[in-house]
Enzyme design. Structure first.
Site, PDB file in Angstrom:
ATOM      1  N   TRP A  44      43.226  23.428 -70.439  1.00 56.54           N
ATOM      2  CA  TRP A  44      43.074  23.438 -71.900  1.00 56.54           C
ATOM      3  C   TRP A  44      44.360  23.839 -72.610  1.00 56.54           C
ATOM      4  O   TRP A  44      44.683  23.302 -73.684  1.00 56.54           O
ATOM      5  CB  TRP A  44      41.893  24.320 -72.318  1.00 56.54           C
ATOM      6  CG  TRP A  44      40.607  23.679 -71.898  1.00 56.54           C
ATOM      7  CD1 TRP A  44      39.747  24.128 -70.944  1.00 56.54           C
ATOM      8  CD2 TRP A  44      40.064  22.431 -72.366  1.00 56.54           C
ATOM      9  NE1 TRP A  44      38.699  23.236 -70.794  1.00 56.54           N
ATOM     10  CE2 TRP A  44      38.869  22.195 -71.647  1.00 56.54           C
ATOM     11  CE3 TRP A  44      40.474  21.490 -73.304  1.00 56.54           C
ATOM     12  CZ2 TRP A  44      38.073  21.059 -71.850  1.00 56.54           C
ATOM     13  CZ3 TRP A  44      39.688  20.348 -73.509  1.00 56.54           C
ATOM     14  CH2 TRP A  44      38.508  20.153 -72.794  1.00 56.54           C
ATOM     15  N   ASP A 104      42.935  30.641 -78.075  1.00 56.43           N
ATOM     16  CA  ASP A 104      41.733  29.832 -77.884  1.00 56.43           C
ATOM     17  C   ASP A 104      40.783  30.667 -77.027  1.00 56.43           C
ATOM     18  O   ASP A 104      41.022  30.861 -75.837  1.00 56.43           O
ATOM     19  CB  ASP A 104      42.128  28.525 -77.176  1.00 56.43           C
ATOM     20  CG  ASP A 104      40.931  27.668 -76.798  1.00 56.43           C
ATOM     21  OD1 ASP A 104      39.767  28.113 -76.987  1.00 56.43           O
ATOM     22  OD2 ASP A 104      41.157  26.549 -76.295  1.00 56.43           O
ATOM     23  N   LYS A 134      29.733  27.430 -75.818  1.00 53.63           N
ATOM     24  CA  LYS A 134      29.713  28.189 -74.564  1.00 53.63           C
ATOM     25  C   LYS A 134      29.053  29.544 -74.782  1.00 53.63           C
ATOM     26  O   LYS A 134      28.010  29.840 -74.213  1.00 53.63           O
ATOM     27  CB  LYS A 134      31.129  28.358 -74.026  1.00 53.63           C
ATOM     28  CG  LYS A 134      31.781  27.006 -73.788  1.00 53.63           C
ATOM     29  CD  LYS A 134      33.253  27.106 -73.561  1.00 53.63           C
ATOM     30  CE  LYS A 134      33.907  25.749 -73.682  1.00 53.63           C
ATOM     31  NZ  LYS A 134      33.382  24.741 -72.757  1.00 53.63           N
TER      32      LYS A 134
HETATM   33  C1  LIG Z   1      39.119  26.906 -73.339  1.00 51.22           C
HETATM   34  C2  LIG Z   1      38.724  25.600 -73.969  1.00 51.22           C
HETATM   35  N1  LIG Z   1      39.459  25.096 -74.958  1.00 51.22           N
HETATM   36  C3  LIG Z   1      39.147  23.925 -75.542  1.00 51.22           C
HETATM   37  C4  LIG Z   1      38.060  23.185 -75.135  1.00 51.22           C
HETATM   38  C5  LIG Z   1      37.742  21.903 -75.826  1.00 51.22           C
HETATM   39  O1  LIG Z   1      36.714  22.190 -76.697  1.00 51.22           O
HETATM   40  P1  LIG Z   1      35.990  21.150 -77.639  1.00 51.22           P
HETATM   41  O2  LIG Z   1      35.238  20.218 -76.748  1.00 51.22           O
HETATM   42  O3  LIG Z   1      35.110  22.048 -78.452  1.00 51.22           O
HETATM   43  O4  LIG Z   1      37.009  20.470 -78.451  1.00 51.22           O
HETATM   44  C6  LIG Z   1      37.240  23.675 -74.122  1.00 51.22           C
HETATM   45  C7  LIG Z   1      36.066  22.898 -73.709  1.00 51.22           C
HETATM   46  O5  LIG Z   1      35.458  23.056 -72.702  1.00 51.22           O
HETATM   47  C8  LIG Z   1      37.599  24.912 -73.508  1.00 51.22           C
HETATM   48  O6  LIG Z   1      36.856  25.411 -72.511  1.00 51.22           O
END
Ligand SMILES: Cc1ncc(COP(=O)(O)O)c(C=O)c1O
Length: 363
Positions: A102, A171, A195
């Protein structure tokens, strides 16, 4: 009602009592004759739901008045763009710590809006540990420092705050509300809801007033209104129709968390759940987790079977017992157990018991 122990990384399991509340209230919210998801977002009823959710979240995380809480859409992925759009111009440099899937996505998106400097990329060690700050290539005057405190896919977490002069942007999609934090350590905290907060569709952004008026790409008129922190803050996150159902359901989760004793209590429970699962993995030659102990996630625990040919059988037999969504991410393979706040102790116990039995039968 039959409920699985759902180890999905997200959308993920919600607390049983929250599902019950949703069932009870779905046709008639508090005698209004409407479901929360049928209410106009500016109605008196929904305003009370929205305000209570924010107040409870502020309470849970002790969010100071000098921070705005925004209820946005577009997921964490939209924030990968919104952060640099709001906080820097295309000529500014921002630092990114890359510790997994991510944060790699974040820096790639960030590079479209600013000079994105990767201070460290742990790809060299397969994202299994995070070398210390003496190895980081920080830039001179970074507009912000971005990182992902818990990498959901690799199951890696940064155990301490990064040391940098730049405002921290984190994040927290897969760790928010899992342990106490000091909000004042950060300039921006963001998290997709699906989550540890509630249903998908909602993204929480906690932003310091000091950063609200950084002009960013707006100088070029390039920032969409719905991604503009200042505009969203001034509109109480209702510049347009917000994700009302997710906002309402998140509010129920916040109430549940408070009834559990808040994030400190959750942190102790989460630590105990994770310890139990890591112990089961480490005590066996049949299962393995590749992450260096210090950097192991408390929320997402990947594990490999000694023989990957047994993966399908493991998943099939686990599902028969109501232990679902254990398949690891395609980039890592094996299994992954996501054990957010809503995963009860009994779910982890059932998984550990099944792992022992499976090993005895196939090891
Ligand atoms: C740490 C993290 N950042 C970003 C994301 C992407 O999130 P989204 O699908 O809400 O854009 C995720 C998705 O699993 C994630 O676990």
């Amino acid at each position: 009602m039959k409920r699985a122990y759902n180890f999905s990384p997200g959308p993920a399991m919600l607390p049983g009592p929250v599902i019950e509340r949703l069932r009870e209230e779905v046709g008639d919210w508090h005698g209004s004759g409407m479901a929360a998801m049928e209410m106009g977002h500016r109605s008196e009823e929904f305003t009370s739901i929205a305000e209570k959710a924010e107040a409870d979240l502020r309470d849970l995380l002790s969010i100071p008045d000098s921070y705005k809480v925004l209820f946005m859409q577009g997921g964490a992925t939209a924030q990968f763009a919104a952060v640099p759009m709001n906080l820097c111009t295309p000529d500014d440099t921002a630092d990114y710590l890359v510790t997994g899937y991510w944060s790699r996505m974040a820096v790639k998106e960030g590079a479209r809006f600013c000079r994105a400097n990767t201070v460290l990329d742990t790809a060299d060690n397969g994202d299994t540990s995070i070398p210390g700050a003496d190895r980081w290539r920080l830039s001179e005057q970074a507009a912000f420092f971005h990182y992902v405190d818990n990498e959901t896919i690799g199951g890696v977490r940064l155990p301490t705050l990064p040391v940098t002069e730049a405002p921290l942007v984190v994040d927290m999609s897969s760790s928010i509300l899992s342990e106490p934090i000091d909000v004042e350590d950060y300039g921006v905290i963001y998290a997709g809801a699906q989550k540890n907060i509630g249903p998908a569709g909602l993204t929480i952004v906690i932003v310091s007033d000091e950063l609200l008026d950084r002009k960013g790409n707006d100088k070029k008129g390039a920032i969409p209104s719905v991604l503009d922190y200042r505009r969203m803050a001034d509109a109480g996150s209702m510049l347009n129709t917000p994700p009302t159902f997710s906002w309402y359901a998140a509010g129920l989760v916040f109430e549940w968390l408070k009834a559990q004793g808040g994030v400190e209590k959750m942190a102790a429970r989460n630590r105990a759940k994770a310890d139990r699962l890591y112990r089961a993995i480490d005590d066996s030659d049949f299962y393995a987790n590749p992450v260096a102990t210090k950097y192991r996630s408390v929320m997402n625990i990947p594990f490999m079977l000694a023989d990957e040919n047994l993966d399908a059988l493991f998943l099939e037999q686990a599902a028969e017992r109501g232990l679902t969504s254990l398949k690891g991410h395609r980039t890592v393979g094996g299994m992954r157990a996501s054990i957010y706040n809503a995963m009860p102790d009994e779910g982890v116990d059932a998984l550990v018991e099944f792992m022992g039995e499976f090993e005895r039968a196939n090891g």
